[in-house]
Design a protein around this motif. Structure first.
Motif, PDB file in Angstrom:
ATOM      1  N   HIS A  54       0.776  -1.501  -0.256  1.00 57.58           N
ATOM      2  CA  HIS A  54      -0.253  -0.429   0.050  1.00 57.58           C
ATOM      3  C   HIS A  54       0.585   0.683  -0.357  1.00 57.58           C
ATOM      4  O   HIS A  54       0.290   2.485   0.835  1.00 57.58           O
ATOM      5  N   PHE A  58       1.228   4.462  -1.045  1.00 58.09           N
ATOM      6  CA  PHE A  58       0.218   5.212  -1.548  1.00 58.09           C
ATOM      7  C   PHE A  58       0.287   6.165  -2.388  1.00 58.09           C
ATOM      8  O   PHE A  58       0.657   6.797  -3.242  1.00 58.09           O
ATOM      9  N   TYR A 103       1.800   6.661  -6.080  1.00 58.07           N
ATOM     10  CA  TYR A 103      -0.144   6.709  -7.107  1.00 58.07           C
ATOM     11  C   TYR A 103      -0.350   7.538  -6.638  1.00 58.07           C
ATOM     12  O   TYR A 103       0.251   8.806  -5.966  1.00 58.07           O
ATOM     13  N   GLU A 156      -6.765   7.984  -8.195  1.00 54.99           N
ATOM     14  CA  GLU A 156      -7.779   7.355  -8.021  1.00 54.99           C
ATOM     15  C   GLU A 156      -7.061   5.885  -7.204  1.00 54.99           C
ATOM     16  O   GLU A 156      -7.281   5.396  -5.649  1.00 54.99           O
ATOM     17  N   GLU A 157      -6.195   5.981  -7.453  1.00 58.73           N
ATOM     18  CA  GLU A 157      -5.161   4.433  -7.169  1.00 58.73           C
ATOM     19  C   GLU A 157      -4.481   4.981  -5.717  1.00 58.73           C
ATOM     20  O   GLU A 157      -4.090   4.272  -5.291  1.00 58.73           O
ATOM     21  N   VAL A 211      -5.481   6.859  -4.029  1.00 63.31           N
ATOM     22  CA  VAL A 211      -7.048   6.678  -2.916  1.00 63.31           C
ATOM     23  C   VAL A 211      -7.209   5.427  -1.708  1.00 63.31           C
ATOM     24  O   VAL A 211      -7.039   5.312  -1.004  1.00 63.31           O
ATOM     25  N   ALA A 212      -7.267   4.126  -3.535  1.00 62.27           N
ATOM     26  CA  ALA A 212      -7.304   3.019  -2.966  1.00 62.27           C
ATOM     27  C   ALA A 212      -6.434   2.268  -1.542  1.00 62.27           C
ATOM     28  O   ALA A 212      -6.579   1.665  -1.446  1.00 62.27           O
ATOM     29  N   HIS A 213      -4.776   2.672  -1.823  1.00 63.76           N
ATOM     30  CA  HIS A 213      -4.061   2.436  -1.599  1.00 63.76           C
ATOM     31  C   HIS A 213      -4.127   3.163  -0.243  1.00 63.76           C
ATOM     32  O   HIS A 213      -4.042   2.997   1.080  1.00 63.76           O
ATOM     33  N   ASN A 264      -6.457   3.939   1.641  1.00 69.86           N
ATOM     34  CA  ASN A 264      -7.596   3.361   2.150  1.00 69.86           C
ATOM     35  C   ASN A 264      -7.089   1.737   2.428  1.00 69.86           C
ATOM     36  O   ASN A 264      -7.903   1.580   3.986  1.00 69.86           O
ATOM     37  N   GLY A 265      -6.326   1.341   2.079  1.00 68.99           N
ATOM     38  CA  GLY A 265      -6.034  -0.063   2.913  1.00 68.99           C
ATOM     39  C   GLY A 265      -5.245   0.801   3.431  1.00 68.99           C
ATOM     40  O   GLY A 265      -4.586  -0.078   4.528  1.00 68.99           O
ATOM     41  N   THR A 321      -7.537   0.735   6.738  1.00 77.06           N
ATOM     42  CA  THR A 321      -8.321   0.521   6.417  1.00 77.06           C
ATOM     43  C   THR A 321      -7.466  -1.129   7.958  1.00 77.06           C
ATOM     44  O   THR A 321      -7.158  -1.391   9.027  1.00 77.06           O
TER      45      THR A 321
END
Length: 114
Positions: free
Chosen positions: A80, A82, A85, A88-89, A91-93, A95-96, A99
């Motif tokens: 992750h 992030f 990136y 959107e990528e 943001v996804a990482h 978020n990982g 989490t």
């Protein structure tokens, strides 16, 4: 008890799922520069499954939770990233990371309260 079942079960499930993706995950680890990628992957899957199962049954719960915290730290740093990136990528990482941080917090509660 339900919390331990859900937390531990999620990691057992993820570990078993990762068994089916070993070639892909080994390649991903190698691409990230992880030495001995297949050994690292097998070790990670073992930690997920064994610590998750121990947590589910309430045996050595604190040690299982600590093992899963270490797993989360390593997995987060490897997968992750992030900062590499955009859009959107990223943001996804991110978020990982969030989490996994929340999961680590839940494991700290297991350590504190059993």
């Amino acid at each position: 008890v339900l919390g331990r079942l859900l937390l531990g079960g999620a990691f057992v499930f993820a570990g078993l799922r990762n068994l089916g993706s070993m070639s892909f995950l080994t390649g991903a680890l190698s691409a990230r520069g992880v030495p001995l990628a297949s050994i690292v992957l097998i070790t990670g899957i073992a930690i997920q499954c064994v610590a998750g199962l121990l947590l589910m049954i309430g045996l050595y719960s604190a040690f299982a939770a600590l093992g899963l915290i270490v797993f989360l730290i390593v997995a987060t740093l490897i997968f992750h990233n992030f900062w590499d990136y955009q859009g959107e990528e990223r943001v996804a990482h991110l978020n990982g990371v969030i989490t996994n941080t929340a999961l680590a917090g839940s494991f700290l509660l297991v350590v504190a309260y059993g």
